[in-house]
Design an enzyme around this catalytic site. Structure first.
Site, short mmCIF file in Angstrom:
data_model
loop_
_atom_site.label_atom_id
_atom_site.label_comp_id
_atom_site.label_asym_id
_atom_site.label_seq_id
_atom_site.Cartn_x
_atom_site.Cartn_y
_atom_site.Cartn_z
N ASN A 283 -6.30 -5.01 7.01
CA ASN A 283 -5.97 -5.46 5.66
C ASN A 283 -7.07 -6.41 5.21
O ASN A 283 -7.33 -7.41 5.86
CB ASN A 283 -4.61 -6.17 5.70
CG ASN A 283 -4.25 -6.84 4.38
OD1 ASN A 283 -3.49 -7.79 4.35
ND2 ASN A 283 -4.78 -6.36 3.28
N GLY A 284 -7.70 -6.08 4.09
CA GLY A 284 -8.77 -6.93 3.57
C GLY A 284 -9.92 -6.07 3.07
O GLY A 284 -9.74 -4.89 2.77
N GLY B 26 0.83 -1.20 0.00
CA GLY B 26 0.00 0.00 0.00
C GLY B 26 0.86 1.24 0.00
O GLY B 26 1.70 1.40 0.89
#
Ligand code: SF4
Length: 498
Positions: A142-143, A67
């Protein structure tokens, strides 16, 4: 710009766009190559007596590939949580002075690529919330949740950022510990979530029952703990890998050590694409190495799709290990025929329209001495829209390549990901409706071969039932509200257009 072409046919004129899929403009989107976009990276550190913010910073640095839009760290010395976050790369967001201000014995950190919610400071993480008891929590996720809209209705907040909603849900649990709030709340979250979250005193980490995204625990030499998305973040701070956070588990780390609870039975379906492209090659997971898995994919491709050629070259960086595997299996020499400009990243100075037309040339350059006059096997990880591969082949031909044979270490991507990877909409996916030969014709290479799904799975340490393969197979392990309606709509548009 996207446009639906009027009529379907199986043999478009060479080089022209086949008509059963809507294509975006040939120009690349900003400076991005046509790869799936990573989701996020998370780090949590509990290490009294150590500079936790600095350890978290280095952990995030190792996860930068996951990211690049924003980064943030929250830290606590036991009384209050301090958060510093901003837009930009990890080393743009933090200075020495900024890190020194983040004092304490525990911290969580996050680097973000937005899959839901706008790319903005407000949506950068860690997300901070005050709790009714007067404390606070800071969360990194995260996800991607697939029931965000339903949760937003329940909370009566505008739908958008799933991580924001998750933090709000946890913060509104009253008269219970944060650990208890997680155990109550997590079963209501649907989708992919690997989360680090802290209050003033404790670090928690939890992972969805399918364990779609990785989350790993390591031990520092002096006894502290680190939780992170990939082993690279453990390695960089000298932590030794202990184990993964199990699917459906919440771990709590405090002065008494680590203890574990379950909020749901495990039903693992790990993301297959982490093995192909997303994770760093030095990542190790579930007893397997990403590096070896990618080499094995290259060997498998060489067995499935041999070709008479002179040399094997990778599309850097993700194609490198697979190309080495292809070369070893085929007996062909390996060479770096493409040089990547590593300083063209996701920047905040977007290229002008005329520079955008340069497309892939901003990122990759052919090495004429290697490609000129040669029959090339070019190994890459995936084809999303097809535009980049098309430009790449044209560029190699301009540099004098005699033949270009493309070998891809994933099967055709036919379906979008709803679990945290930004690939494209179904209408933009070149593999959604076209046959391989039609894609080859559009890209303009001499031959094109994708690895088989079984061959790809055999290159990982997992059985098929333990993997999410949805973007290739359409079999979504976690039901996605509206997915069937979207599919029906696409089919309707297609039948209208033909
Ligand atoms: S749909 Fe594809 S990218 Fe998304 S979690 Fe499943 S395998 Fe990974």
């Amino acid at each position: 710009m996207t446009s639906e072409q009027p009529a379907a046919h199986h043999s478009p004129a060479p080089g022209s766009r086949p008509s059963r899929v809507a294509f975006p403009s040939d120009a690349l989107d900003g400076d991005e190559l046509d790869s799936p976009k990573e989701e996020c990276g998370v780090v949590g550190v509990f290490a009294p007596g150590e500079e936790v913010a600095r350890l978290t910073y280095f952990g995030l640095y190792a996860l930068q590939h996951r990211g690049q839009e924003s980064a943030g760290i929250a830290a606590s010395s036991g009384r209050r949580i301090v958060v510093h976050k901003d837009m930009g790369l990890v080393n743009q967001v933090f200075t020495d002075t900024g890190l020194a201000a983040l004092e304490g014995h525990l911290s969580v950190g996050h680097c973000r690529y937005s899959t839901t919610g706008a790319s903005s400071w407000v949506n950068a993480q860690p997300q901070y919330r005050e709790t009714p008891a007067g404390g606070g929590l800071a969360l990194g996720h995260n996800g991607n949740l697939v029931n965000t809209a339903e949760l937003a209705r329940e909370l009566d907040v505008p739908s958008g950022n799933d991580s924001e909603i998750m933090a709000s849900l946890l913060a509104r649990e009253v008269d219970v510990s944060l650990e208890e709030a997680i155990v109550r709340t997590a079963p209501r979250l649907k989708g992919a979530f690997s989360v680090v979250v802290m209050d003033e005193e404790r670090l928690h980490a939890f992972r969805d029952p399918n364990g779609v995204r990785p989350l790993q625990i390591g031990r520092l030499p002096a006894g502290g703990w680190v939780v992170a998305s990939e082993t690279a973040a453990l390695d960089i701070v000298g932590a030794v890998y202990v184990r993964d956070v199990a699917p459906g588990e919440v771990v709590t780390i405090d002065g008494n050590g680590l203890h574990s609870r379950r909020f749901a039975p495990p039903n693992p379906t790990f993301c297959l694409f982490e093995w192909v492209y997303l994770a760093r090659p030095d990542h190790r997971q579930d007893g397997g190495s990403v590096l070896y898995a990618r080499r094995s994919m290259g060997r498998q491709l060489a067995r499935e799709a041999p070709v008479e050629a002179d040399i094997v070259i990778p599309v850097p960086e993700a194609g490198r290990d697979a190309a080495a595997g292809y070369a070893a299996e085929s007996g062909l020499p390996f060479a770096d025929g493409l040089v990547k400009n590593r300083y063209v990243g996701r920047t905040f100075i977007q290229p002008t329209q005329s520079l955008r037309q340069l497309g892939i040339k901003l990122k990759l350059s052919p090495v004429t001495e290697i490609v000129e006059g040669r029959r090339l096997v070019v190994v890459d990880d995936s084809i999303v829209r097809g535009n980049t591969a098309r430009q790449l082949v044209a560029m190699l031909r301009e540099a004098g390549a005699a033949e270009v044979h493309l070998r891809i270490t994933s099967p055709p991507i036919k379906h979008p990901c709803y679990y945290g990877i930004d690939m494209a909409t179904r209408a933009e996916l070149v593999g959604a409706d076209l046959e391989v030969e039609e894609i080859r014709d559009f890209i303009g290479c001499d031959s094109l071969h994708y690895i088989s799904l079984n061959g790809l799975i055999a290159s990982t340490p997992h059985q098929r039932e333990k993997l999410c393969t949805a973007c290739f197979s359409g079999e979504y392990p976690i039901p996605v509200p509206g997915e069937h309606e979207q599919l029906a709509q696409i089919k309707f548009e297609f039948s209208e257009s033909v």
